[in-house]
Design a protein around this motif. Structure first.
Motif, PDB file in Angstrom:
ATOM      1  N   ASN A  42      11.183  10.249  -2.869  1.00  0.00           N
ATOM      2  CA  ASN A  42      11.336   9.820  -4.261  1.00  0.00           C
ATOM      3  C   ASN A  42      11.007  10.907  -5.279  1.00  0.00           C
ATOM      4  N   LEU A  43      10.355  11.979  -4.852  1.00  0.00           N
ATOM      5  CA  LEU A  43       9.949  13.015  -5.799  1.00  0.00           C
ATOM      6  C   LEU A  43      11.125  13.675  -6.520  1.00  0.00           C
ATOM      7  N   PRO A  44      12.227  14.050  -5.858  1.00  0.00           N
ATOM      8  CA  PRO A  44      13.346  14.656  -6.614  1.00  0.00           C
ATOM      9  C   PRO A  44      13.904  13.737  -7.694  1.00  0.00           C
ATOM     10  N   ILE A  45      14.032  12.438  -7.381  1.00  0.00           N
ATOM     11  CA  ILE A  45      14.545  11.495  -8.381  1.00  0.00           C
ATOM     12  C   ILE A  45      13.590  11.400  -9.563  1.00  0.00           C
ATOM     13  N   ALA A  46      12.285  11.351  -9.263  1.00  0.00           N
ATOM     14  CA  ALA A  46      11.297  11.239 -10.338  1.00  0.00           C
ATOM     15  C   ALA A  46      11.291  12.481 -11.218  1.00  0.00           C
ATOM     16  N   SER A  73       0.827  -1.208   0.000  1.00  0.00           N
ATOM     17  CA  SER A  73       0.000   0.000   0.000  1.00  0.00           C
ATOM     18  C   SER A  73       0.862   1.259   0.000  1.00  0.00           C
ATOM     19  N   ALA A  74       1.877   1.290   0.859  1.00  0.00           N
ATOM     20  CA  ALA A  74       2.727   2.476   0.940  1.00  0.00           C
ATOM     21  C   ALA A  74       3.536   2.669  -0.334  1.00  0.00           C
ATOM     22  N   SER A  75       4.040   1.587  -0.914  1.00  0.00           N
ATOM     23  CA  SER A  75       4.872   1.696  -2.108  1.00  0.00           C
ATOM     24  C   SER A  75       4.058   2.105  -3.324  1.00  0.00           C
ATOM     25  N   VAL A  76       2.930   1.428  -3.548  1.00  0.00           N
ATOM     26  CA  VAL A  76       2.105   1.754  -4.708  1.00  0.00           C
ATOM     27  C   VAL A  76       1.488   3.142  -4.567  1.00  0.00           C
ATOM     28  N   GLY A  77       0.969   3.451  -3.378  1.00  0.00           N
ATOM     29  CA  GLY A  77       0.361   4.766  -3.176  1.00  0.00           C
ATOM     30  C   GLY A  77       1.349   5.899  -3.352  1.00  0.00           C
ATOM     31  N   SER A  78       2.536   5.756  -2.767  1.00  0.00           N
ATOM     32  CA  SER A  78       3.534   6.815  -2.911  1.00  0.00           C
ATOM     33  C   SER A  78       4.035   6.923  -4.343  1.00  0.00           C
ATOM     34  N   THR A  79       4.142   5.809  -5.053  1.00  0.00           N
ATOM     35  CA  THR A  79       4.592   5.849  -6.444  1.00  0.00           C
ATOM     36  C   THR A  79       3.590   6.579  -7.325  1.00  0.00           C
ATOM     37  N   VAL A  80       2.303   6.285  -7.131  1.00  0.00           N
ATOM     38  CA  VAL A  80       1.272   6.984  -7.909  1.00  0.00           C
ATOM     39  C   VAL A  80       1.288   8.479  -7.613  1.00  0.00           C
ATOM     40  N   LEU A  81       1.409   8.841  -6.341  1.00  0.00           N
ATOM     41  CA  LEU A  81       1.446  10.264  -5.975  1.00  0.00           C
ATOM     42  C   LEU A  81       2.691  10.944  -6.514  1.00  0.00           C
ATOM     43  N   VAL A  82       3.804  10.248  -6.527  1.00  0.00           N
ATOM     44  CA  VAL A  82       5.041  10.811  -7.084  1.00  0.00           C
ATOM     45  C   VAL A  82       4.869  11.113  -8.565  1.00  0.00           C
ATOM     46  N   LEU A  83       4.265  10.184  -9.311  1.00  0.00           N
ATOM     47  CA  LEU A  83       4.072  10.409 -10.742  1.00  0.00           C
ATOM     48  C   LEU A  83       3.104  11.556 -10.995  1.00  0.00           C
ATOM     49  N   VAL A  84       2.051  11.658 -10.190  1.00  0.00           N
ATOM     50  CA  VAL A  84       1.090  12.747 -10.353  1.00  0.00           C
ATOM     51  C   VAL A  84       1.758  14.095 -10.152  1.00  0.00           C
ATOM     52  N   LEU A  85       2.710  14.175  -9.235  1.00  0.00           N
ATOM     53  CA  LEU A  85       3.395  15.441  -8.972  1.00  0.00           C
ATOM     54  C   LEU A  85       4.604  15.657  -9.879  1.00  0.00           C
ATOM     55  N   ALA A  86       5.295  14.592 -10.242  1.00  0.00           N
ATOM     56  CA  ALA A  86       6.549  14.731 -10.982  1.00  0.00           C
ATOM     57  C   ALA A  86       6.324  15.047 -12.460  1.00  0.00           C
ATOM     58  N   ILE A  87       5.288  14.481 -13.076  1.00  0.00           N
ATOM     59  CA  ILE A  87       5.076  14.695 -14.513  1.00  0.00           C
ATOM     60  C   ILE A  87       4.768  16.160 -14.825  1.00  0.00           C
ATOM     61  N   PRO A  88       3.830  16.823 -14.121  1.00  0.00           N
ATOM     62  CA  PRO A  88       3.639  18.259 -14.404  1.00  0.00           C
ATOM     63  C   PRO A  88       4.864  19.106 -14.086  1.00  0.00           C
ATOM     64  N   ALA A  89       5.566  18.755 -13.001  1.00  0.00           N
ATOM     65  CA  ALA A  89       6.772  19.514 -12.668  1.00  0.00           C
ATOM     66  C   ALA A  89       7.834  19.357 -13.742  1.00  0.00           C
ATOM     67  N   ALA A  90       8.027  18.132 -14.228  1.00  0.00           N
ATOM     68  CA  ALA A  90       9.010  17.906 -15.286  1.00  0.00           C
ATOM     69  C   ALA A  90       8.586  18.570 -16.586  1.00  0.00           C
TER      70      ALA A  90
END
Length: 297
Positions: free
Chosen positions: A172-176, A98-115
């Protein structure tokens, strides 16, 4: 009359008609290939030894050197799943998932617009923004452990799975962002200009044009973030107890004062590693393609 001159014998060709010429590989290429196989086997030996030991009894696993012909048994896996103790690893595995999948989805939601803002539609002084993201990874994780623990204690967030997932997202957000920025920078600007002329807005351009092009990069970023979250131990060990305990924390419980039960530890390590291995095999083509994007100009 035309004079006929002697041009000598015609040299024979090295290949006959219809027979392809065989190119000899350079000796250096063959040696590099052999070296690569040796290095791969060197990394594979500990994993193979762990898998073999997990199917041995504790007495056979404790022998030095390990016995390759010892009888196989599933006792280590039965102990891991609580055959004698009654302790079940399923809650810890579910918490990690739960923690890994949830955090990964949230990272992608935030990282793609930022990138996107840092590559395709670059903001002012975007290099300073990228350096800021990178600077957050320069601080050792243990240096921020005490203030994070004190804040979680004050806010009543100890042993809380949501708080742990939020920490994984922040880590994980900076790496993403860095990875996604390099992938999005490879998107041809002509595609976006054509979409803009056709009346496509930002959301539609992201969904129908950019996302399919950078899908391998998204898969590679998601897999790396998932692996980092799944394997994280330091914060999970300090901030969780029983309710939000993750699989790596549960795994450390097999190292007790009574001794190291090697067969059971190897069985537990193999089970805990399976989700990451399955995810890696399932997305290996996307991972290789994503990590190689932009490598060849």
């Amino acid at each position: 009359m035309t004079a006929i001159t002697d041009v000598g014998p015609i040299p024979a060709t090295r290949t006959t008609a219809g027979t392809p010429r065989r190119d000899r590989r350079p000796r250096g290429t063959v040696l590099l290939g052999v070296l690569a196989w040796l290095v791969g086997l060197l990394f594979l030996v500990p994993v193979a030894w762990m898998v073999l030991t997990s199917f041995h009894s504790e007495a056979d696993a404790a022998t030095n050197p390990p016995s390759l012909t010892a009888p196989l048994t599933l006792q280590g896996y039965k102990e891991f799943f609580g055959a004698s103790s009654g302790a079940s690893p399923w809650p810890a595995l579910a918490n990690s998932l739960s923690a890994s999948v949830g955090s990964t989805v949230l990272v992608l939601v935030l990282a793609i617009p930022a990138a996107y803002a840092l590559s395709i539609r670059p903001v002012r002084k975007w290099t300073d923004v990228m350096f800021f993201f990178l600077s957050t990874k320069m601080l050792p994780a243990v240096a921020g452990l005490l203030p994070i623990y004190l804040f979680a204690q004050f806010a009543g967030l100890l042993d809380n799975l949501w708080w742990l997932g939020l920490l994984y997202t922040v880590m994980n957000l900076p790496i993403a962002v860095w990875m996604m920025r390099s992938f999005l920078a490879e998107v041809p600007s002509e595609m976006l200009e054509a979409a803009s002329m056709d009346g496509a807005g930002l959301v539609r351009s992201l969904r129908e044009i950019i996302m399919p092009v950078v899908a391998p990069g998204i898969a590679a970023t998601a897999l790396i973030c998932f692996i980092f979250s799944w394997n994280e131990l330091l914060f999970a060990r300090v901030l969780t107890a029983t309710v939000a305990q993750t699989a790596p924390v549960y795994l450390t419980g097999f190292v007790t004062s009574q001794g190291l039960f090697l067969a059971k530890v190897c069985a537990a390590s193999l089970v805990v590693s399976l989700p990451v291995l399955i995810a890696g095999f399932a997305a290996q083509d996307k991972l290789v393609q994503g990590l190689s994007m932009g490598a060849v100009k």
